[in-house]
Design a protein around this motif. Sequence first.
Motif, PDB file in Angstrom:
ATOM      1  N   THR A   1      -1.137  -5.877  -6.409  1.00  0.00           N
ATOM      2  CA  THR A   1      -1.882  -6.113  -7.650  1.00  0.00           C
ATOM      3  C   THR A   1      -1.118  -5.600  -8.864  1.00  0.00           C
ATOM      4  O   THR A   1      -1.182  -6.217  -9.935  1.00  0.00           O
ATOM      5  CB  THR A   1      -3.279  -5.458  -7.585  1.00  0.00           C
ATOM      6  OG1 THR A   1      -3.165  -4.075  -7.240  1.00  0.00           O
ATOM      7  CG2 THR A   1      -4.151  -6.166  -6.559  1.00  0.00           C
TER       8      THR A   1
ATOM      9  N   ALA B   1      -0.164  -8.137 -11.743  1.00  0.00           N
ATOM     10  CA  ALA B   1      -0.702  -7.864 -13.084  1.00  0.00           C
ATOM     11  C   ALA B   1       0.372  -8.108 -14.140  1.00  0.00           C
ATOM     12  O   ALA B   1       0.096  -8.651 -15.220  1.00  0.00           O
ATOM     13  CB  ALA B   1      -1.219  -6.436 -13.161  1.00  0.00           C
TER      14      ALA B   1
ATOM     15  N   ILE C   1      -7.562 -10.237 -11.915  1.00  0.00           N
ATOM     16  CA  ILE C   1      -6.641  -9.778 -12.947  1.00  0.00           C
ATOM     17  C   ILE C   1      -6.748 -10.699 -14.142  1.00  0.00           C
ATOM     18  O   ILE C   1      -6.561 -11.915 -14.011  1.00  0.00           O
ATOM     19  CB  ILE C   1      -5.195  -9.750 -12.416  1.00  0.00           C
ATOM     20  CG1 ILE C   1      -5.105  -8.829 -11.194  1.00  0.00           C
ATOM     21  CG2 ILE C   1      -4.229  -9.310 -13.504  1.00  0.00           C
ATOM     22  CD1 ILE C   1      -3.767  -8.893 -10.474  1.00  0.00           C
TER      23      ILE C   1
ATOM     24  N   SER D   1      -4.833  -6.872 -17.186  1.00  0.00           N
ATOM     25  CA  SER D   1      -5.787  -5.817 -16.837  1.00  0.00           C
ATOM     26  C   SER D   1      -6.552  -6.182 -15.565  1.00  0.00           C
ATOM     27  O   SER D   1      -6.851  -7.356 -15.314  1.00  0.00           O
ATOM     28  CB  SER D   1      -6.773  -5.578 -17.985  1.00  0.00           C
ATOM     29  OG  SER D   1      -7.517  -6.743 -18.260  1.00  0.00           O
ATOM     30  N   LEU D   2      -6.856  -5.173 -14.766  1.00  0.00           N
ATOM     31  CA  LEU D   2      -7.649  -5.360 -13.558  1.00  0.00           C
ATOM     32  C   LEU D   2      -9.125  -5.320 -13.948  1.00  0.00           C
ATOM     33  O   LEU D   2      -9.659  -4.257 -14.265  1.00  0.00           O
ATOM     34  CB  LEU D   2      -7.325  -4.275 -12.537  1.00  0.00           C
ATOM     35  CG  LEU D   2      -8.111  -4.316 -11.224  1.00  0.00           C
ATOM     36  CD1 LEU D   2      -7.794  -5.582 -10.434  1.00  0.00           C
ATOM     37  CD2 LEU D   2      -7.801  -3.077 -10.382  1.00  0.00           C
TER      38      LEU D   2
ATOM     39  N   PRO E   1      -5.915  -0.513  -7.430  1.00  0.00           N
ATOM     40  CA  PRO E   1      -4.577  -1.050  -7.683  1.00  0.00           C
ATOM     41  C   PRO E   1      -3.597  -0.565  -6.620  1.00  0.00           C
ATOM     42  O   PRO E   1      -3.763   0.489  -6.024  1.00  0.00           O
ATOM     43  CB  PRO E   1      -4.217  -0.490  -9.049  1.00  0.00           C
ATOM     44  CG  PRO E   1      -5.476   0.024  -9.642  1.00  0.00           C
ATOM     45  CD  PRO E   1      -6.348   0.417  -8.496  1.00  0.00           C
TER      46      PRO E   1
END
Length: 287
Positions: free
Chosen positions: A71, A75, A105, A110-111, A67
């Motif tokens: 990102t 997100a 994502i 959430s990644l 992250p």
Amino acid sequence: MSRAYKLSLIQTAVQSDKKQNLEHTETLIREAAAEGANVICLQELFNTEYFCSRVDQKNFELAESIPGPATNHLAKVAAELSVVLLVPLFEKASAGIYFNSMAVIDADGSLLGIYRKMHIPEDPGFHEKYYFTPGDLGYKVFDTAYGKIGTLICWDQWFPEAARITALKGADLLVYPTAIGTLHTESSDEKQQFLNAWKTIQRSHAIANGCYVAGVNRVGREEKSLFWGNSFVAGPFGDILAEAGEGEQILSVQIDPSQIEPQRQTWPFMRDRRIDSYHSILKRIDG
């Protein structure tokens, strides 16, 4: 079996300012979501110019962690809009180790993970081996809120092995974020020849694997290259379901995973694979 969902590809021109590129892309993401998109895929290295056209150590400053700033910001956007975002960017993994990557994502922000481009080209105007370490995470399929998505990037699209392995891992859709175009030294006839080949190889992956395939390209002139756009989505037998032109565009299409099994029943390439005879594929040269 995943339910049908709307896929949008964001095809844009980029500027030298990363922040401006991120803001512009977010505007287009919000537009796509307002039009019903569930899964949104960005182009290769979405928030930077295609810096690989030249060898310059300063360009490593464009990389960021995952992250990281882009990102983390996206997100929050994904969670707000309940969309899956496929985010390709220049990843700094550690000092001196950089990848051409795609962050996935999920719709809750959430990644889910990272794909790192496996095949790295080195051609006039595309000096990627200087910048990118070959991917070390293998081929990936992400089980997102809307579907099982196989992630590949640009040069990966020319290798049937990559498409096959990713499809065998359960992907309903293969995505290929891309930065491809013509150099200033190439003719219009060469451009058309290259463009036709680019479409043909990806459509062949859809046919051979009985799954959806999406290629999303950038547009505009950047130093040595004129990026030709023409993002498209192919169905499980290679038919083009939607295709963009050469300008900025949001290209959207319905992806229906329920169409995959009937296609594979009709054309049972997966059934008839002779896996006992493919040993030579693991050799550089067989002879």
